[in-house]
Design a protein around this motif. Sequence first.
Motif, PDB file in Angstrom:
ATOM      1  N   LEU A  93       0.813  -1.221   0.000  1.00 44.93           N
ATOM      2  CA  LEU A  93       0.000   0.000   0.000  1.00 44.93           C
ATOM      3  C   LEU A  93       0.842   1.265   0.000  1.00 44.93           C
ATOM      4  O   LEU A  93       0.288   2.371  -0.071  1.00 44.93           O
ATOM      5  N   GLU A  94       2.155   1.131   0.066  1.00 43.83           N
ATOM      6  CA  GLU A  94       3.034   2.295   0.180  1.00 43.83           C
ATOM      7  C   GLU A  94       2.843   3.334  -0.925  1.00 43.83           C
ATOM      8  O   GLU A  94       2.825   4.537  -0.642  1.00 43.83           O
ATOM      9  N   PRO A  95       2.694   2.951  -2.208  1.00 47.31           N
ATOM     10  CA  PRO A  95       2.463   3.984  -3.227  1.00 47.31           C
ATOM     11  C   PRO A  95       1.214   4.816  -2.948  1.00 47.31           C
ATOM     12  O   PRO A  95       1.203   6.024  -3.204  1.00 47.31           O
ATOM     13  N   LEU A  96       0.175   4.188  -2.408  1.00 47.51           N
ATOM     14  CA  LEU A  96      -1.042   4.925  -2.069  1.00 47.51           C
ATOM     15  C   LEU A  96      -0.791   5.852  -0.888  1.00 47.51           C
ATOM     16  O   LEU A  96      -1.240   7.004  -0.882  1.00 47.51           O
ATOM     17  N   ARG A  97      -0.090   5.347   0.135  1.00 50.91           N
ATOM     18  CA  ARG A  97       0.237   6.202   1.291  1.00 50.91           C
ATOM     19  C   ARG A  97       1.014   7.422   0.841  1.00 50.91           C
ATOM     20  O   ARG A  97       0.726   8.555   1.261  1.00 50.91           O
TER      21      ARG A  97
END
Length: 411
Positions: A93-97
């Motif tokens: 989920l890091e790209p979204l965060r």
Amino acid sequence: MEEKSKHGVSGRIISALSSLASPVMSKPVNYQIIETAAELQQFVDKLTDSDWLALDTEFIRESTYYPELALLQISNGEHTACIDPIALSLDELEPLRALIYREDITKVLHAASQDLEIFNHLYGRPPSPIFDTQMAGALLGMDEQAGYGSLVQQRLGIRLDKAHSRADWKRRPLSQKELDYAAADVIHLAALFPALIEELESRGRLGWLDEDFAQLSDPSKYTPDPDTAWKRLKGLGRLRPVQQHIGAALARWRENTAIAQNKPRGWILKDDVLLDLARMQPADKAGLSRLRGLHDKTIHRHGDDLLKIISENQAHQHALIEKSGAILDKSQKPAVELLLAQLSQLAMEMQMAPGLITRRKDIEKMVSGERDLRLLQGWRLQAAGQALLDTLEGRSMLSIKKGRISAGPQA
């Protein structure tokens, strides 16, 4: 035949039901279901140049202290997705965060606090900057606590189907109707945002809520503080001083225990039982067992802790909870009522919710002589604060004309 996703919906791009189409949108509304890291990265790439993002979450917290994120919906008005955080790890989920936490992108939410609590728990702080459509709606004449459905109906003319508002969002697969319902929240939010901005700007109120929005991104707003857990206990202020201290100590213990076990605080000890413990102050487990609602299981697990807390806090003789608000004599109380009536009239004329301007307790403080108040700063001073202060200090006089309160210069 196309393979079904684990949501049970064929295909990755889903055409929303016709009831979701907003009158301000000229093309059919589609949304994407995202369950893999590759899909998420491709979607994030589409949003990288966005100035704002409409966000919403679906979560469950019936059996936990912290809310459990079950679905995240996001839209920039052109691209919309329901992202499955159960299928994706935090690393995935890091790209979204990274996208959501960009300071050059405004995050648009309705009644943002619960959603921001989730981000604060996951990442240590909420994102910023924030635009809260509930607060904006209150500044434009809607009720201060107006629900999302009311705002959508009044501003977009769409009646939302709330049939899935109590869905089990952790269950998989989610039905298409449930996903349609979830996607609708950000689809309409993306339509509301430009319209609200335009109306705020036309009324000269666009920057009025900047400070209020900034406060929504303060991590302390969402970080539990066991030392202040007693403040949520209704009825504690009616107890005697020693009982207040015992109640506060029990609330601190309960909060710490709930956090450590990630269980709802009511599962550890219900409010009424906690207050009865503070009131009755049992000295042994036999006394605990006589308390209504205190189960044997709780006594077995926590009885020693409860008795120790009661014993250690029986020496306090000063009140923990002082009378809230300003201390007024009887002659000042009518002035409070008069100013509240004037506030209501001013808010009505400006088409905004009076509670967004100020609360009764601040009016009481002003009458008692305090001037370092939010009511007397920024847009609130312009909207009502100065007029109320002029009335209070005798520079203007109130009268009733055609059933409405009117203020004029003091003769």
